[in-house]
Scaffold this motif. Structure first.
Motif, PDB file in Angstrom:
ATOM      1  N   THR A   1      39.852  32.961  42.965  1.00 46.85           N
ATOM      2  CA  THR A   1      40.025  34.115  43.842  1.00 46.85           C
ATOM      3  C   THR A   1      38.951  35.158  43.564  1.00 46.85           C
ATOM      4  O   THR A   1      38.367  35.736  44.487  1.00 46.85           O
ATOM      5  CB  THR A   1      41.422  34.727  43.643  1.00 46.85           C
ATOM      6  OG1 THR A   1      42.411  33.740  43.942  1.00 46.85           O
ATOM      7  CG2 THR A   1      41.634  35.922  44.560  1.00 46.85           C
TER       8      THR A   1
ATOM      9  N   SER B   1      46.399  36.844  44.286  1.00 45.30           N
ATOM     10  CA  SER B   1      46.818  36.085  43.104  1.00 45.30           C
ATOM     11  C   SER B   1      47.511  36.982  42.078  1.00 45.30           C
ATOM     12  O   SER B   1      48.416  36.542  41.366  1.00 45.30           O
ATOM     13  CB  SER B   1      45.624  35.359  42.476  1.00 45.30           C
ATOM     14  OG  SER B   1      44.604  36.266  42.111  1.00 45.30           O
TER      15      SER B   1
ATOM     16  N   GLY C   1      35.804  34.370  45.266  1.00 48.97           N
ATOM     17  CA  GLY C   1      35.953  34.058  46.683  1.00 48.97           C
ATOM     18  C   GLY C   1      35.132  34.956  47.605  1.00 48.97           C
ATOM     19  O   GLY C   1      34.338  35.785  47.156  1.00 48.97           O
TER      20      GLY C   1
ATOM     21  N   THR D   1      38.541  37.484  47.784  1.00 43.09           N
ATOM     22  CA  THR D   1      38.664  38.375  46.625  1.00 43.09           C
ATOM     23  C   THR D   1      39.603  39.535  46.944  1.00 43.09           C
ATOM     24  O   THR D   1      39.174  40.642  47.282  1.00 43.09           O
ATOM     25  CB  THR D   1      37.284  38.898  46.203  1.00 43.09           C
ATOM     26  OG1 THR D   1      36.388  37.806  46.084  1.00 43.09           O
ATOM     27  CG2 THR D   1      37.368  39.617  44.860  1.00 43.09           C
TER      28      THR D   1
ATOM     29  N   PHE E   1      39.555  30.928  49.436  1.00 40.22           N
ATOM     30  CA  PHE E   1      39.659  31.965  48.411  1.00 40.22           C
ATOM     31  C   PHE E   1      38.971  33.242  48.889  1.00 40.22           C
ATOM     32  O   PHE E   1      37.820  33.217  49.298  1.00 40.22           O
ATOM     33  CB  PHE E   1      39.032  31.479  47.099  1.00 40.22           C
ATOM     34  CG  PHE E   1      39.767  30.327  46.469  1.00 40.22           C
ATOM     35  CD1 PHE E   1      41.041  30.504  45.960  1.00 40.22           C
ATOM     36  CD2 PHE E   1      39.196  29.069  46.419  1.00 40.22           C
ATOM     37  CE1 PHE E   1      41.734  29.445  45.387  1.00 40.22           C
ATOM     38  CE2 PHE E   1      39.875  27.999  45.844  1.00 40.22           C
ATOM     39  CZ  PHE E   1      41.150  28.187  45.330  1.00 40.22           C
TER      40      PHE E   1
ATOM     41  N   SER F   1      46.449  29.877  55.868  1.00 32.96           N
ATOM     42  CA  SER F   1      45.715  29.535  54.650  1.00 32.96           C
ATOM     43  C   SER F   1      45.170  28.127  54.780  1.00 32.96           C
ATOM     44  O   SER F   1      45.727  27.303  55.511  1.00 32.96           O
ATOM     45  CB  SER F   1      46.651  29.606  53.434  1.00 32.96           C
ATOM     46  OG  SER F   1      46.002  29.154  52.259  1.00 32.96           O
TER      47      SER F   1
END
Length: 264
Positions: free
Chosen positions: A209, A191, A212, A187, A185, A140
């Motif tokens: 997110t 999250s 993203g 999608t 980020f 990340s």
């Protein structure tokens, strides 16, 4: 490097980045092993792939890493070898450090770090024996920059960078490669599934997110990095990428920027 005819094992393959990467790789004349905890979702991904006979499903729980020697033996038996392991499975966090129970900290570390390292160590002798192999690790941008609400998640990703940077040096002579892929980020449901302080899932998607990179687009860029055997790549928006370089050159400035991020 061409991935044609390569045998590629993907963890976290039931959704998000792993799902998109699996579908994309199935169009590249590869043989795939798809793993996650959710066997039914893995079979759904398999049905979306090209050449389904060359796609195998192998359920795996990163939190139960004591049996990974057996899992690796099963994976190798499916096609006779494994060429690339994509360590993509993991879980995120959305909670302040002061509100996060140590049990949640431990679970994040068990899944994101120890599970990934255990699977890597279990297959490493196979890579060394065949004098080839490639570890691809989804870390990340937070593995480079710690941000609010992600203290332990950031720690697990920082830990992966430390481990795999060291491993890369150790196995260079064995022709084993390491590629660290750092998403910003994307999608996905990361999250929604992120753990809160008491261990329950957040169950909602962050705005960042939702805005993203689409996982299909991410998979294309990730595959490009794999083929190029990149050591580390940032696949993210401009702001996330900029943060990495500001951290490197002007760390105090980045600290001021991070403090302005919302913590609610």
């Amino acid at each position: 490097m061409s991935v044609k005819n390569k045998i590629i094992w993907i963890t976290g393959a039931s959704s998000g980045i792993g799902k998109s990467l699996a579908i994309l790789l199935s169009r590249q004349n590869t043989k795939l092993i798809l793993s996650s905890r959710n066997e039914s979702a893995l079979n759904e991904v398999k049905n979306l792939c090209n050449d389904k006979e060359n796609v195998k499903v192998l359920p795996l729980d990163l939190e139960k890493y004591e049996d990974f020697q057996d899992k690796v033996a099963q994976a190798i038996s499916l096609f006779g070898t494994v060429d690339i392991l994509v360590n993509n499975g993991g879980i995120s966090q959305r909670s302040l450090a002061k509100d996060t129970s140590i049990a949640v900290d431990k679970r994040l570390m068990d899944i994101n770090y120890l599970g990934t390292v255990a699977l890597t160590k279990a297959i490493l002798p196979h890579f060394i024996q065949q004098n080839s192999g490639h570890f691809v690790v989804t870390t990340s941008i937070v593995g480079k920059i710690g941000t609010p609400l992600r203290s332990t998640y950031a720690a697990t990703k920082h830990a992966l960078h430390g481990f795999f940077d060291s491993l890369r040096a150790e196995v260079h002579a064995n022709n084993v490669k390491v590629t660290l892929v750092c998403p910003g980020f994307v999608t996905t449901n990361v999250s929604k599934n992120a753990l809160t302080g008491d261990g329950s899932p957040q169950e909602k998607m962050d705005k960042a997110t939702a805005n993203g990179i689409h996982p299909d687009r991410f998979a294309v860029l990730m595959l490009k990095a794999i083929k190029a055997e990149k050591e580390e790549v940032y696949i993210a928006g401009v702001k996330e990428k900029l943060g990495v370089y500001v951290k490197r050159l002007y760390p105090k400035l980045l600290s001021k920027m991070i403090r302005k991020l919302s913590v609610t």
